[in-house]
Design an enzyme around this catalytic site. Structure first.
Site, PDB file in Angstrom:
ATOM      1  N   ASP A 153      13.801  39.082  40.149  1.00  0.00           N
ATOM      2  CA  ASP A 153      13.573  38.878  38.722  1.00  0.00           C
ATOM      3  C   ASP A 153      13.637  40.203  37.967  1.00  0.00           C
ATOM      4  OD1 ASP A 153      11.168  40.128  39.369  1.00  0.00           O
ATOM      5  OD2 ASP A 153       9.892  38.450  38.769  1.00  0.00           O
ATOM      6  N   GLU A 156      11.985  42.997  39.743  1.00  0.00           N
ATOM      7  CA  GLU A 156      12.489  43.304  41.084  1.00  0.00           C
ATOM      8  C   GLU A 156      11.562  42.750  42.167  1.00  0.00           C
ATOM      9  OE1 GLU A 156      15.113  47.120  39.752  1.00  0.00           O
ATOM     10  OE2 GLU A 156      12.956  47.369  39.960  1.00  0.00           O
ATOM     11  N   GLU A 312       5.982  53.474  30.187  1.00  0.00           N
ATOM     12  CA  GLU A 312       6.327  52.130  30.642  1.00  0.00           C
ATOM     13  C   GLU A 312       5.151  51.185  30.434  1.00  0.00           C
ATOM     14  OE1 GLU A 312       8.926  50.719  34.320  1.00  0.00           O
ATOM     15  OE2 GLU A 312       6.975  51.473  35.006  1.00  0.00           O
TER      16      GLU A 312
END
Length: 356
Positions: A153, A156, A312
């Site tokens: 997905d 990962e 992130e």
């Protein structure tokens, strides 16, 4: 300097001379690599804010690395029987367009669809990008042939599953490839058949309680499902399933402006992702709720470092704090700057009319 201006500067500064966007220039596990998925949203962000040349350079690079593998795609299509995930096209490439020589979770289809979608968006905005036709046709053939296969997905994970966000990415990519007008009649027919198959499969097996599910057979939600509504439009914002999906993602995964990937996330302890706040804000904007969208934009900007760099994820409200240290020891501190976070900030800022 505004965060819009800084985001444009960060992305331009680190873009490779080849056109590739590195995922994160200093993060050990991402350094030196470009993902089609990340890069497509980065390119969309800068394209919306006038950096047509930078976005076009990325699209030419992407088309080139995919076209270079046209023979591999034809060989895969000709094979009979199960194909090991490791034989499929890479998930990420070196900045020179080569396969990486280290191990990775290397069978993901969503990036190829997302790149096609972003190229079409850029083409509408700034005109056609030369030297991309072979890459478009190769990507479309690849997706049309293999859309039904389980793969990793967005995160990962779970190569054994068929992920609804991946199916939405493929659907959007094939629709974009058809709109670009470069597919042969047989390629167009195959793409249309794949799109119809995705629509039927998701309607039959990808919906639970009136909203999209993380993967076929799962009752969980996932932040990546937001893209199936805006921008991909598998179920648009005004559709009951689209509206219910956004509402459930927000109910389960949003907290104080940030958005988790999914409730069982343990990566770096399971923090809130900046780029997913961008997707949730984008969906609010698409549904005509600019005030709600602006709250997510403001939260994104509040996560910037003093230098203006976006990470992130943020680690203040972790879902699984007991897992954070093992990732710090394995890969170091959270990726900062993450260019996809900056790209998503630019997209949501553009949706809300915020400029440099």
């Amino acid at each position: 300097m505004s965060l819009v201006a800084h985001s444009l500067d960060v992305i331009r500064r680190y873009q490779s001379p080849t056109g590739a966007y590195p995922a994160a220039p200093y993060f050990s596990a991402y350094q030196g690599f470009s993902w089609l998925r990340d890069g497509a949203f980065i390119a969309e962000g800068v394209s919306r804010h006038g950096d047509a040349d930078g976005a076009a350079a990325f699209h030419r690079w992407s088309a080139g690395v995919i076209a270079d593998r046209a023979g591999q795609v034809e060989s895969l299509i000709a094979r009979r029987g199960p194909i090991p995930p490791g034989d499929m096209l890479p998930t990420r490439f070196t900045l020179d367009g080569l396969d990486g020589d280290d191990g990775w979770w290397d069978f993901q289809l969503d990036g190829y669809g997302t790149w096609l979608w972003a190229l079409a968006e850029h083409t509408v905005r700034h005109g056609p990008v030369p030297e991309t036709e072979k890459g478009v046709r190769t990507a479309a053939r690849y997706l049309s042939a293999f859309w039904q296969l389980p793969c990793y997905d967005w995160w990962e994970e779970h190569v054994e599953q068929r992920h609804v966000a991946t199916l939405g990415s493929i659907h959007a990519g094939l629709r974009a490839a058809s709109a670009l007008g470069v597919l042969s009649p047989s390629e167009g027919t195959a793409a249309a058949g794949a799109m119809a198959g995705i629509e039927a499969l998701v309607a039959a097996e990808g919906v639970v309680d009136g909203r999209l599910r993380k993967w076929l057979g799962s009752d969980a939600v996932d932040g990546s499902l937001l893209a199936c509504v805006a921008p991909f439009g598998l179920y648009p914002a005004e559709h009951p399933i689209g509206a219910a999906t956004v509402a459930e993602v927000e109910r389960q995964l949003a907290r104080d402006g940030g958005v988790y990937r999914y409730l069982k996330d343990t990566f770096y302890g399971g923090g809130r992702w900046v780029l997913l706040a961008g997707f949730l804000g984008w969906n609010h904007a698409a549904a005509g709720r600019p005030d709600a969208a602006r709250r997510y934009l403001d939260w994104m900007s509040a996560q910037a470092t003093p230098e203006g760099d976006l990470p992130e994820q943020v680690s203040d409200l972790l879902l699984a704090p007991e897992y954070e240290q093992q990732w710090l020891e394995r890969w170091g501190t959270v990726a900062t700057p993450l260019l996809w976070s900056h790209g998503m900030y630019l997209i949501l800022a553009g949706e809300l009319g915020v400029s440099a």
